[in-house]
Design a protein around this motif. Structure first.
Motif, PDB file in Angstrom:
ATOM      1  N   PRO A  62       0.834  -1.201   0.000  1.00 45.84           N
ATOM      2  CA  PRO A  62       0.000   0.000   0.000  1.00 45.84           C
ATOM      3  C   PRO A  62       0.873   1.256   0.000  1.00 45.84           C
ATOM      4  O   PRO A  62       2.058   1.217   0.360  1.00 45.84           O
ATOM      5  N   MET A  63       0.267   2.369  -0.389  1.00 40.26           N
ATOM      6  CA  MET A  63       0.959   3.651  -0.439  1.00 40.26           C
ATOM      7  C   MET A  63       0.152   4.680   0.348  1.00 40.26           C
ATOM      8  O   MET A  63      -1.075   4.644   0.372  1.00 40.26           O
ATOM      9  N   ILE A  64       0.861   5.618   0.977  1.00 38.49           N
ATOM     10  CA  ILE A  64       0.229   6.709   1.715  1.00 38.49           C
ATOM     11  C   ILE A  64       0.506   8.005   0.968  1.00 38.49           C
ATOM     12  O   ILE A  64       1.655   8.346   0.705  1.00 38.49           O
ATOM     13  N   ASN A  65      -0.563   8.722   0.620  1.00 36.27           N
ATOM     14  CA  ASN A  65      -0.439  10.004  -0.082  1.00 36.27           C
ATOM     15  C   ASN A  65      -0.980  11.152   0.769  1.00 36.27           C
ATOM     16  O   ASN A  65      -1.616  10.944   1.788  1.00 36.27           O
ATOM     17  N   PHE A  66      -0.704  12.360   0.289  1.00 34.96           N
ATOM     18  CA  PHE A  66      -1.220  13.581   0.928  1.00 34.96           C
ATOM     19  C   PHE A  66      -0.858  13.642   2.414  1.00 34.96           C
ATOM     20  O   PHE A  66      -1.683  13.982   3.261  1.00 34.96           O
ATOM     21  N   ASN A  67       0.391  13.289   2.756  1.00 35.69           N
ATOM     22  CA  ASN A  67       0.875  13.380   4.136  1.00 35.69           C
ATOM     23  C   ASN A  67       0.006  12.615   5.134  1.00 35.69           C
ATOM     24  O   ASN A  67      -0.206  13.055   6.268  1.00 35.69           O
ATOM     25  N   GLY A  68      -0.515  11.461   4.708  1.00 36.58           N
ATOM     26  CA  GLY A  68      -1.290  10.638   5.617  1.00 36.58           C
ATOM     27  C   GLY A  68      -2.786  10.665   5.386  1.00 36.58           C
ATOM     28  O   GLY A  68      -3.532   9.917   6.029  1.00 36.58           O
ATOM     29  N   SER A  69      -3.257  11.504   4.468  1.00 35.58           N
ATOM     30  CA  SER A  69      -4.703  11.645   4.270  1.00 35.58           C
ATOM     31  C   SER A  69      -5.329  10.530   3.437  1.00 35.58           C
ATOM     32  O   SER A  69      -6.540  10.360   3.461  1.00 35.58           O
TER      33      SER A  69
END
Length: 269
Positions: A62-69
């Motif tokens: 999985p990937m986390i974008n927008f600083n955690g959003s």
């Protein structure tokens, strides 16, 4: 083998000075992933702005974008996918007072969409996904965005932050980019990279002490502090270096992350 979660910031960290991947970095991440470790991108970038890098690294995590959003699994449905959003009323208030406040451009983003109001000369350099994006207006904004980026006039930056905090401080956090460009990032209150990283660690049942995180800038602070081993780049800010457990001997243009991980895991060259 103790499985690790390896959390990678992109710009100034995993990517070189030209915002590209070097081959040694690709090879190292592949070897670690093939060995059973979880290698995940955790970035302030949008999905559109990071998908090619994810594919270039040939990741399956999985990937986390927008600083955690936003937490998701690229290219496929993932039941644990999550997102935090900003009330669109906040966005529309900023659009309404944009010129008066000294905001050159507003960029509102979701997983698959980008909208803009205004214009700034440096925007395309950092946000290539805004090219030909729809205009951000009360009519076109029909859903709450995950992330909001403001390109502001430098001499008005503090006043803009105060204006936002006075009206919406209980709902949002405002992050300030380092360097010469006056850029603000607005996220839902309490959302940062560490929140997304902890979510992944919990999902994969990886203990906090088995998280290794790399970063170079202000928005990596909580992530490096939360990780069992928080590693700042040698090209990182003074604040990040002071908060980190360790510092890479080499910078992002010298494959600093890959070389650090090769030494840490004792991977043969």
């Amino acid at each position: 083998m103790i499985r690790k979660l390896i959390a990678l910031d992109l710009d100034g960290t995993t990517l070189n000075a030209d915002s590209k991947l070097n081959q040694p970095t690709i090879q190292t991440m592949q070897r670690l992933q093939n060995a059973g470790h979880i290698v995940s991108i955790i970035t302030g970038r949008s999905y559109q702005g990071s998908q090619a890098i994810y594919d270039g690294l040939r990741l399956t995590s999985p990937m986390i974008n927008f600083n955690g959003s936003l937490g998701h699994l690229p290219h496929q449905a993932w039941a644990p996918e999550y997102q935090f959003t900003l009330n669109k009323a906040i966005v529309l208030a900023l659009v309404k007072y944009r010129e008066r406040l000294g905001i050159n451009e507003i960029i509102a983003e979701n997983k698959h969409s980008t909208m803009t109001a205004g214009q700034d000369l440096v925007a395309g350099k950092f946000f290539p996904e805004i090219a030909n994006s729809p205009r951000l207006t009360p009519t076109t904004l029909t859903r709450n965005p995950n992330s909001l980026v403001l390109l502001v006039q430098l001499d008005k930056r503090t006043a803009i932050i105060d204006w936002i905090n006075d009206r919406f401080g209980d709902l949002v956090d405002v992050g300030v980019w380092g360097g010469p460009n006056a850029i603000l990032e607005i996220t839902s209150k309490g959302v940062h990279k560490a929140k997304g990283m902890a979510y992944l660690a919990n999902h994969f049942q990886i203990a906090r002490e088995n998280i290794i995180a790399f970063g170079d800038e202000h928005n990596d602070l909580e992530m490096l502090q939360y990780a069992g081993l928080g590693v700042a780049m040698s090209n990182g800010t003074a604040a990040i270096k002071a908060a980190a457990d360790d510092i890479t001997p080499y910078d992002n243009d010298q494959n600093g992350v890959a070389r650090y991980l090769n030494d840490y895991f004792e991977l043969a060259e």
